[in-house]
Design a protein around this motif. Structure first.
Motif, short mmCIF file in Angstrom:
data_model
loop_
_atom_site.label_atom_id
_atom_site.label_comp_id
_atom_site.label_asym_id
_atom_site.label_seq_id
_atom_site.Cartn_x
_atom_site.Cartn_y
_atom_site.Cartn_z
N ILE A 91 0.87 -1.17 0.00
CA ILE A 91 0.00 0.00 0.00
C ILE A 91 0.90 1.22 0.00
O ILE A 91 1.74 1.40 0.88
CB ILE A 91 -0.93 0.03 1.24
N LEU A 92 0.74 2.05 -1.04
CA LEU A 92 1.57 3.25 -1.20
C LEU A 92 0.79 4.47 -0.77
O LEU A 92 -0.41 4.58 -1.05
CB LEU A 92 2.01 3.38 -2.66
N ASN A 93 1.46 5.39 -0.11
CA ASN A 93 0.81 6.62 0.34
C ASN A 93 0.60 7.53 -0.87
O ASN A 93 1.55 8.01 -1.48
CB ASN A 93 1.68 7.32 1.39
N SER A 94 -0.66 7.76 -1.21
CA SER A 94 -0.98 8.55 -2.40
C SER A 94 -0.72 10.05 -2.21
O SER A 94 -0.92 10.83 -3.13
CB SER A 94 -2.42 8.30 -2.85
N LEU A 95 -0.26 10.44 -1.02
CA LEU A 95 0.12 11.83 -0.79
C LEU A 95 1.44 12.17 -1.49
O LEU A 95 1.77 13.34 -1.67
CB LEU A 95 0.26 12.13 0.71
N TYR A 96 2.19 11.13 -1.89
CA TYR A 96 3.49 11.34 -2.54
C TYR A 96 3.35 11.24 -4.05
O TYR A 96 2.42 10.62 -4.57
CB TYR A 96 4.51 10.31 -2.02
N ASN A 97 4.30 11.84 -4.77
CA ASN A 97 4.23 11.86 -6.24
C ASN A 97 4.56 10.49 -6.84
O ASN A 97 5.04 9.58 -6.16
CB ASN A 97 5.12 12.97 -6.83
N PHE A 98 4.31 10.35 -8.13
CA PHE A 98 4.47 9.09 -8.86
C PHE A 98 5.89 8.53 -8.73
O PHE A 98 6.07 7.35 -8.47
CB PHE A 98 4.11 9.31 -10.33
N TYR A 99 6.90 9.38 -8.92
CA TYR A 99 8.29 8.91 -8.86
C TYR A 99 8.62 8.38 -7.47
O TYR A 99 9.29 7.37 -7.32
CB TYR A 99 9.27 10.02 -9.23
N GLU A 100 8.16 9.06 -6.44
CA GLU A 100 8.42 8.64 -5.06
C GLU A 100 7.71 7.31 -4.77
O GLU A 100 8.28 6.41 -4.16
CB GLU A 100 7.95 9.71 -4.07
N ARG A 101 6.47 7.18 -5.23
CA ARG A 101 5.73 5.93 -5.01
C ARG A 101 6.40 4.77 -5.75
O ARG A 101 6.45 3.65 -5.24
CB ARG A 101 4.26 6.08 -5.45
N ARG A 102 6.92 5.02 -6.94
CA ARG A 102 7.63 3.99 -7.70
C ARG A 102 8.86 3.50 -6.93
O ARG A 102 9.11 2.31 -6.82
CB ARG A 102 8.08 4.62 -9.04
N TYR A 103 9.58 4.46 -6.36
CA TYR A 103 10.77 4.13 -5.57
C TYR A 103 10.39 3.37 -4.30
O TYR A 103 11.00 2.35 -3.97
CB TYR A 103 11.52 5.42 -5.25
N VAL A 104 9.37 3.84 -3.61
CA VAL A 104 8.94 3.17 -2.38
C VAL A 104 8.48 1.74 -2.68
O VAL A 104 8.81 0.81 -1.93
CB VAL A 104 7.81 3.98 -1.68
N LEU A 105 7.78 1.55 -3.77
CA LEU A 105 7.35 0.21 -4.17
C LEU A 105 8.57 -0.70 -4.37
O LEU A 105 8.60 -1.83 -3.88
CB LEU A 105 6.49 0.27 -5.43
#
Length: 187
Positions: A91-105
């Protein structure tokens, strides 16, 4: 000597064991390339969501307002949403931008792979400075999956070692590119 033929599934199982047994950062680029090759991303930028799904993860997003410092988390079993009970979920925090979510994933998946034989079913990605070696290795593995050495070297050789340009090219936050460029002394 006969060539030994193994199925792709047994190769992937062996690869997962190899990931779990990473001992040093020097092994990471080789392991990342093996992962990318095994799952169809050799010599191309990985679609981390597709890779995650191939590894058996369900990926979702939600605003984590109660804990905005959490960029995402990974969980398996019934501790997550009812509909994900049978799956491993990120589950990714949608408060962050696409690039950050990609990295977190990528970091969550890497951490899970490194610890998949452990009882740790939950991992929260806060990304503070940490001394935990396994977390550092997970970050390095994620960076190498998202920005493989061969593609990074190609961009450097094309004189595209501007961190903003590379951030756009690899679809990752600029600080991640800067970390990878340090390895090649290009910053």
């Amino acid at each position: 000597m006969k060539n030994k033929i193994i199925s792709i599934e047994s190769y992937k199982e062996k690869l997962i064991d190899e990931i779990y047994n990473i001992k040093s950062e020097e092994e990471i680029p080789k392991i990342a390339n093996k992962i990318l090759s095994a799952y169809g991303f050799k010599n191309k930028i990985v679609d981390i969501t597709v890779l995650s799904e191939k590894l058996g993860f369900v990926v979702g997003g939600q605003k984590l307002l109660e804990n905005p410092e959490y960029k995402g988390y990974i969980s398996s079993g019934s501790s997550v949403y009812r509909k994900f009970e049978k799956y491993k979920a990120v589950i990714l925090n949608s408060l962050y931008n696409f690039y950050e979510r990609r990295y977190v994933l990528a970091v969550c998946i890497s951490y899970y792979l490194l610890n998949s034989n452990d009882e740790k079913s939950q991992f929260y990605a806060i990304f503070e400075e940490t001394k935990e070696n396994e977390f550092k290795i997970a970050i390095k593995l994620a960076e190498n999956i998202l920005i493989p050495d061969n593609l990074l070297k190609k961009q450097i050789n094309l004189k595209h070692n501007n961190s903003y340009f590379m951030s756009q090219y690899f679809k990752v936050p600029e600080y991640v590119i800067r970390n990878r460029l340090k390895k090649f002394n290009k910053l």
